[in-house]
Design a protein around this motif. Structure first.
Motif, PDB file in Angstrom:
ATOM      1  N   ILE A 105       0.986  -1.360   0.117  1.00 17.48           N
ATOM      2  CA  ILE A 105      -0.143  -0.107  -0.020  1.00 17.48           C
ATOM      3  C   ILE A 105       0.895   1.165  -0.009  1.00 17.48           C
ATOM      4  CG2 ILE A 105      -0.343   0.278   2.457  1.00 17.48           C
ATOM      5  CD1 ILE A 105      -2.930   0.909   0.102  1.00 17.48           C
ATOM      6  N   GLU A 106       2.183   1.145   0.463  1.00 16.70           N
ATOM      7  CA  GLU A 106       2.853   2.406   0.823  1.00 16.70           C
ATOM      8  C   GLU A 106       3.360   2.700  -0.848  1.00 16.70           C
ATOM      9  OE1 GLU A 106       3.615  -0.360   2.530  1.00 16.70           O
ATOM     10  OE2 GLU A 106       2.761   0.178   4.545  1.00 16.70           O
ATOM     11  N   GLY A 107       3.757   1.550  -1.530  1.00 15.51           N
ATOM     12  CA  GLY A 107       4.274   2.000  -2.864  1.00 15.51           C
ATOM     13  C   GLY A 107       3.169   2.602  -3.707  1.00 15.51           C
ATOM     14  N   LEU A 108       1.965   2.016  -3.506  1.00 17.64           N
ATOM     15  CA  LEU A 108       0.717   2.605  -4.411  1.00 17.64           C
ATOM     16  C   LEU A 108       0.654   3.851  -4.011  1.00 17.64           C
ATOM     17  CD1 LEU A 108      -1.422   2.114  -6.383  1.00 17.64           C
ATOM     18  CD2 LEU A 108      -2.790   0.994  -4.208  1.00 17.64           C
ATOM     19  N   MET A 109       0.417   4.174  -2.660  1.00 11.69           N
ATOM     20  CA  MET A 109       0.058   5.625  -2.316  1.00 11.69           C
ATOM     21  C   MET A 109       1.154   6.561  -2.724  1.00 11.69           C
ATOM     22  SD  MET A 109      -2.717   5.511  -1.018  1.00 11.69           S
ATOM     23  CE  MET A 109      -2.830   7.139  -0.472  1.00 11.69           C
ATOM     24  N   GLY A 110       2.395   6.240  -2.665  1.00 15.41           N
ATOM     25  CA  GLY A 110       3.640   6.990  -2.996  1.00 15.41           C
ATOM     26  C   GLY A 110       3.623   7.190  -4.558  1.00 15.41           C
ATOM     27  N   LEU A 111       3.384   6.341  -5.436  1.00 10.49           N
ATOM     28  CA  LEU A 111       2.946   6.586  -6.986  1.00 10.49           C
ATOM     29  C   LEU A 111       1.872   7.503  -6.991  1.00 10.49           C
ATOM     30  CD1 LEU A 111       3.232   3.234  -8.992  1.00 10.49           C
ATOM     31  CD2 LEU A 111       4.539   5.161  -9.216  1.00 10.49           C
ATOM     32  N   HIS A 112       0.542   7.270  -6.452  1.00  9.99           N
ATOM     33  CA  HIS A 112      -0.536   7.979  -6.431  1.00  9.99           C
ATOM     34  C   HIS A 112      -0.500   9.563  -5.849  1.00  9.99           C
ATOM     35  CE1 HIS A 112      -4.867   9.283  -6.889  1.00  9.99           C
ATOM     36  NE2 HIS A 112      -4.967   9.416  -5.469  1.00  9.99           N
ATOM     37  N   LEU A 113       0.409   9.596  -4.902  1.00 14.75           N
ATOM     38  CA  LEU A 113       0.481  11.039  -4.400  1.00 14.75           C
ATOM     39  C   LEU A 113       1.507  11.916  -5.290  1.00 14.75           C
ATOM     40  CD1 LEU A 113       0.379  10.166  -0.603  1.00 14.75           C
ATOM     41  CD2 LEU A 113      -1.391  11.470  -2.152  1.00 14.75           C
ATOM     42  N   SER A 114       2.376  11.154  -5.867  1.00 16.37           N
ATOM     43  CA  SER A 114       3.333  11.775  -6.705  1.00 16.37           C
ATOM     44  C   SER A 114       3.003  12.125  -8.056  1.00 16.37           C
ATOM     45  CB  SER A 114       4.626  10.974  -6.941  1.00 16.37           C
ATOM     46  OG  SER A 114       4.161   9.821  -7.622  1.00 16.37           O
ATOM     47  N   GLY A 115       1.621  11.701  -8.471  1.00 15.83           N
ATOM     48  CA  GLY A 115       0.839  11.847  -9.738  1.00 15.83           C
ATOM     49  C   GLY A 115       1.730  10.840 -10.804  1.00 15.83           C
ATOM     50  N   ARG A 116       2.200   9.838 -10.379  1.00 15.29           N
ATOM     51  CA  ARG A 116       2.923   9.043 -11.311  1.00 15.29           C
ATOM     52  C   ARG A 116       1.965   7.710 -11.592  1.00 15.29           C
ATOM     53  NH1 ARG A 116       8.724   8.225  -9.341  1.00 15.29           N
ATOM     54  NH2 ARG A 116       7.376   7.123  -7.577  1.00 15.29           N
ATOM     55  N   LEU A 117       1.078   7.534 -10.903  1.00 18.28           N
ATOM     56  CA  LEU A 117       0.342   6.352 -10.856  1.00 18.28           C
ATOM     57  C   LEU A 117      -0.652   6.239 -12.211  1.00 18.28           C
ATOM     58  CD1 LEU A 117      -0.925   3.815  -9.841  1.00 18.28           C
ATOM     59  CD2 LEU A 117      -2.674   4.898  -8.629  1.00 18.28           C
ATOM     60  N   VAL A 118      -1.385   7.231 -12.397  1.00 18.86           N
ATOM     61  CA  VAL A 118      -2.144   7.125 -13.657  1.00 18.86           C
ATOM     62  C   VAL A 118      -1.440   7.170 -15.059  1.00 18.86           C
ATOM     63  CG1 VAL A 118      -4.025   8.427 -14.719  1.00 18.86           C
ATOM     64  CG2 VAL A 118      -4.477   8.277 -12.412  1.00 18.86           C
ATOM     65  N   LEU A 121      -0.219   3.677 -15.090  1.00 19.09           N
ATOM     66  CA  LEU A 121      -1.325   2.590 -15.637  1.00 19.09           C
ATOM     67  C   LEU A 121      -1.703   2.753 -17.049  1.00 19.09           C
ATOM     68  CD1 LEU A 121      -3.678   3.140 -12.462  1.00 19.09           C
ATOM     69  CD2 LEU A 121      -2.305   1.063 -13.062  1.00 19.09           C
ATOM     70  N   ARG A 122      -1.681   4.102 -17.645  1.00 23.82           N
ATOM     71  CA  ARG A 122      -2.012   4.231 -19.026  1.00 23.82           C
ATOM     72  C   ARG A 122      -0.951   3.731 -19.802  1.00 23.82           C
ATOM     73  NH1 ARG A 122      -3.760  10.139 -18.075  1.00 23.82           N
ATOM     74  NH2 ARG A 122      -6.114   9.822 -18.082  1.00 23.82           N
ATOM     75  N   GLU A 123       0.420   3.776 -19.447  1.00 20.94           N
ATOM     76  CA  GLU A 123       1.490   3.191 -20.182  1.00 20.94           C
ATOM     77  C   GLU A 123       1.511   1.840 -20.494  1.00 20.94           C
ATOM     78  OE1 GLU A 123       6.101   2.758 -18.559  1.00 20.94           O
ATOM     79  OE2 GLU A 123       5.322   4.853 -18.518  1.00 20.94           O
ATOM     80  N   VAL A 124       1.134   0.882 -19.180  1.00 20.58           N
ATOM     81  CA  VAL A 124       1.002  -0.468 -19.394  1.00 20.58           C
ATOM     82  C   VAL A 124      -0.221  -0.975 -19.940  1.00 20.58           C
ATOM     83  CG1 VAL A 124       2.556  -0.638 -17.357  1.00 20.58           C
ATOM     84  CG2 VAL A 124      -0.072  -0.836 -17.240  1.00 20.58           C
TER      85      VAL A 124
END
Length: 129
Positions: A105-118, A121-124
């Protein structure tokens, strides 16, 4: 392989329904070594979560991913199968995006809060647009 099931969320499912268990389950053949099976599953699914039954952190991960429009494949592991997944990802629950370990969850939240998650996800191919 006993105890491993795969519950992908249908496309367009309601994020409020994420906490409910999917009806369809895929049992995976036991002829493959656990380490090889884990590696194959990671390669085959753009967004994959290894979890334990009833894991509250997995539920939170699924809710966040559904809220941004991604629907992960969730694999619930039994104790015997967890060792391979733990070695591959460093703990359970374990999230993989595009074959790369994000962590828990920490890694997921880190990606999300940094703006890199979406963008990731689009890239993959897990999100359209």
């Amino acid at each position: 392989m006993q105890g491993v099931s795969c519950q992908p969320f249908p496309s367009g499912s309601d994020p409020a329904a994420v906490g409910r268990r999917s009806v369809a389950a895929l049992t995976i053949d036991g002829g493959e070594a656990p380490e090889k099976r884990i590696e194959r599953l990671i390669r085959e699914h753009p967004v994959l979560i290894f979890s334990r039954r009833g894991c509250c952190m997995c539920h939170v991960m699924r809710r966040l991913l559904a809220a941004v429009g991604a629907h992960p494949t969730v694999i619930e592991l039994e104790e015997a199968e967890e060792a391979a997944a733990i070695l591959a990802a460093g703990g359970i629950p374990a999230l993989f995006v595009g074959g790369v370990a994000v962590g828990g969850i920490e890694g997921l939240m880190g990606l999300h809060l940094s703006g890199r998650l979406v963008p990731r996800l689009r890239e993959v191919g897990a999100l359209r647009g």
